[in-house]
Design an enzyme around this catalytic site. Structure first.
Site, mmCIF file in Angstrom:
data_model
loop_
_atom_site.group_PDB
_atom_site.id
_atom_site.type_symbol
_atom_site.label_atom_id
_atom_site.label_comp_id
_atom_site.label_asym_id
_atom_site.label_seq_id
_atom_site.Cartn_x
_atom_site.Cartn_y
_atom_site.Cartn_z
ATOM 1 N N CYS A 172 -3.924 -4.094 4.465
ATOM 2 C CA CYS A 172 -4.403 -4.552 3.300
ATOM 3 C C CYS A 172 -4.959 -4.277 2.878
ATOM 4 O O CYS A 172 -4.973 -5.179 1.654
ATOM 5 C CB CYS A 172 -3.050 -5.624 3.422
ATOM 6 S SG CYS A 172 -1.849 -5.780 4.821
ATOM 7 N N HIS A 219 -4.669 -13.801 -1.898
ATOM 8 C CA HIS A 219 -4.096 -12.159 -1.035
ATOM 9 C C HIS A 219 -2.500 -12.471 -0.405
ATOM 10 O O HIS A 219 -1.608 -12.349 -1.123
ATOM 11 C CB HIS A 219 -4.887 -12.138 0.164
ATOM 12 C CG HIS A 219 -4.245 -11.400 1.319
ATOM 13 N ND1 HIS A 219 -3.943 -10.321 0.461
ATOM 14 C CD2 HIS A 219 -4.020 -11.300 2.836
ATOM 15 C CE1 HIS A 219 -3.555 -8.678 1.331
ATOM 16 N NE2 HIS A 219 -3.363 -9.845 2.998
ATOM 17 N N GLU A 245 -6.200 -18.956 4.173
ATOM 18 C CA GLU A 245 -6.915 -18.437 2.977
ATOM 19 C C GLU A 245 -7.067 -19.766 2.266
ATOM 20 O O GLU A 245 -8.286 -20.027 1.449
ATOM 21 C CB GLU A 245 -6.227 -17.795 1.893
ATOM 22 C CG GLU A 245 -6.829 -17.117 1.003
ATOM 23 C CD GLU A 245 -5.895 -16.150 0.082
ATOM 24 O OE1 GLU A 245 -6.626 -15.281 -0.636
ATOM 25 O OE2 GLU A 245 -4.442 -16.077 0.112
ATOM 26 N N LYS A 294 2.343 -11.278 -5.334
ATOM 27 C CA LYS A 294 2.957 -10.933 -4.200
ATOM 28 C C LYS A 294 4.353 -11.407 -4.230
ATOM 29 O O LYS A 294 5.306 -11.272 -3.366
ATOM 30 C CB LYS A 294 2.388 -11.065 -2.934
ATOM 31 C CG LYS A 294 1.398 -9.958 -2.339
ATOM 32 C CD LYS A 294 0.365 -10.197 -1.185
ATOM 33 C CE LYS A 294 -0.741 -9.339 -0.555
ATOM 34 N NZ LYS A 294 -1.221 -9.663 -1.484
ATOM 35 N N HIS A 328 4.307 -7.536 -0.843
ATOM 36 C CA HIS A 328 3.314 -6.902 -0.587
ATOM 37 C C HIS A 328 3.040 -5.419 0.072
ATOM 38 O O HIS A 328 3.672 -4.475 0.988
ATOM 39 C CB HIS A 328 3.165 -7.394 0.939
ATOM 40 C CG HIS A 328 1.785 -7.347 1.600
ATOM 41 N ND1 HIS A 328 0.713 -6.599 1.326
ATOM 42 C CD2 HIS A 328 1.683 -7.989 2.724
ATOM 43 C CE1 HIS A 328 -0.597 -6.756 1.874
ATOM 44 N NE2 HIS A 328 -0.060 -7.726 2.721
ATOM 45 N N PHE A 378 -5.174 -6.243 8.045
ATOM 46 C CA PHE A 378 -5.334 -6.545 9.612
ATOM 47 C C PHE A 378 -6.484 -5.644 10.808
ATOM 48 O O PHE A 378 -6.825 -4.678 9.978
ATOM 49 C CB PHE A 378 -3.991 -5.573 10.223
ATOM 50 C CG PHE A 378 -2.668 -6.372 10.866
ATOM 51 C CD1 PHE A 378 -2.526 -7.427 10.144
ATOM 52 C CD2 PHE A 378 -1.720 -5.853 10.769
ATOM 53 C CE1 PHE A 378 -1.657 -8.246 10.125
ATOM 54 C CE2 PHE A 378 0.029 -6.169 10.512
ATOM 55 C CZ PHE A 378 -0.031 -7.796 10.118
#
Length: 418
Positions: free
Chosen positions: A169, A309, A320, A341, A346, A405
């Site tokens: 991502c 994010h 975050e 998002k 996403h 990831f």
């Protein structure tokens, strides 16, 4: 004999292209962001009823024939179609005439986290039902992630740096960061950069469902993506592309280009912690933001907005939040933060590009897009996430975050161009 130091060059954004679940142009995309419109709905591409999650943010009404010949689109996976279409928009928006430029000084870096997953699934079915002789000769060239920048460079005859990035991502954050550095340190004068993704197929949905990463709020699709909200239960898969034209400042000024803003700093880091989960303290994310801000010649006190994010997963949003607190201290509570998002879902490898564009447009339009579906405050996520309604605010610098990831972190700091 001493080697003279390299003087970093300024890099500005002169063109924007968007194919998204909430708009097929930069104008419609921004209008949806500013009005808090969700793009999440029941999946229409296939029957999702056997899966725990039935919802996603699909691109609606995309017409490839508006961008390329039908025979060309048949040889391109959907993610590549999205990327080329967004690149065409960005180039047109920039007003650049490649015939008047040195093609060896213009490159393309466009990333995809997954690449042609749809065509991979399709061709496995062909193999199972009809045998190996029926596999398409275009299977490999439709599937591989690097084909997107390949198509763009071929279309425009661009001979500069050309490759794809893949970091889950964080993919298009890394792509734009690498493109910025190519210009800053003299390898190119112009770069087309961003990300594209088309993961909404049965294998894509099934894989993320098996990880229990997706929201199962199937009865309320538009309310399912709820970053930082106490009742968040996972992210929403999405598709699309975001592409920007980056130029060295002098090159842009010489041709009288319209300038949206400056890509002033990029920060890359690794969590080195876990393949999917971020560390609770968020220090890897804090490090990438710190590097970007310092490279931009800014201080934390000068950052007016963070496009988070903000995936709507329990672990990411908490980590975050902790990262922002760790870097900004008490000022974290006064900053404008939001996760777009909540509206787009996403976009995986394309998320960083779409969200950098959202950040740039927010600065340009002096308006913070909201985090929609924020209803129940989470004691562990207690910052100002611009809940539910856009907020008018003029700011001169901002940070856009993307984390992937594998513990990959990419942050981009932007500045207003005078």
């Amino acid at each position: 004999m001493s080697i003279p130091p390299i003087v970093p060059r300024q890099v500005v954004v002169t063109g924007i292209g968007v194919i998204s679940p909430i708009g097929l142009t930069k104008e419609s995309y921004w209008e949806s962001l500013a009005s808090g419109r969700s793009g999440v709905a029941e999946i229409t591409r296939f029957d999702p009823s056997n899966f725990p999650s039935h919802i996603a943010a699909e691109v609606k009404d995309f017409k490839p024939d508006e961008y390329f010949e039908r025979r060309d689109s048949r040889h391109m996976d959907l993610f590549a179609q999205f990327s080329v279409a967004a690149a065409i928009q960005a180039v047109e928006d920039s007003g650049i005439n490649f015939d008047q430029c040195d093609s060896e000084r213009i490159g393309v870096i466009v990333g995809s986290g997954i690449g042609g997953m749809y065509v991979f699934e399709e061709q496995v079915r062909v193999l199972d039902s009809r045998g190996p002789r029926k596999i398409s000769p275009f299977f490999i060239t439709k599937m591989i992630s690097d084909i997107a920048p390949g198509h763009i460079s071929i279309r425009y005859g661009l001979h500069g740096p050309n490759f794809s990035t893949t970091s889950a991502c964080a993919t298009s954050g890394h792509a734009i960061g690498c493109a910025m550095k190519a210009i800053r340190y003299g390898d190119a004068d112009v770069m087309i950069s961003g990300g594209a993704e088309a993961p909404i197929c049965e294998m894509g949905l099934g894989g993320f469902c098996a990880m229990k990463a997706l929201s199962t709020r199937n009865d309320e699709p538009e309310r399912a993506s709820r970053p930082f909200d106490l009742k968040r239960d996972g992210f929403i898969m999405a598709e699309g592309a975001g592409i920007v034209v980056l130029e060295e400042l002098g090159h842009a000024l010489k041709r009288g280009a319209h300038i949206y803003g400056e890509i002033a700093g990029v920060g890359f880091s690794a969590d080195a912690y876990h393949i999917t989960a971020p560390p609770e303290d968020g220090l890897g994310a804090a490090r990438s933001m710190k590097i970007a801000i310092e490279e931009a010649g800014l201080t934390t006190d000068q950052i007016g907005y963070i496009n988070a994010h903000g995936t709507s997963t329990p672990l990411n949003d908490m980590a975050e939040t902790n990262a922002i607190k760790a870097l900004f201290g008490e000022r974290a509570y006064d900053m404008a933060i939001s996760s777009t998002k909540s509206m787009t879902g996403h976009l995986l490898g394309a998320a960083g590009a779409l969200e950098l564009i959202a950040t740039m447009l927010a600065m340009y339009n002096e308006c913070i897009p909201p985090t929609i579906n924020y209803e129940y405050p989470d004691p562990q996520c207690d910052l100002n996430y611009t809940p539910n309604e856009a907020k008018k605010l003029k700011f001169d610098s901002a940070v856009s975050n993307t984390f992937g990831f594998g513990g990959h972190n990419a942050s981009i700091a932007i500045k207003r161009y005078p």
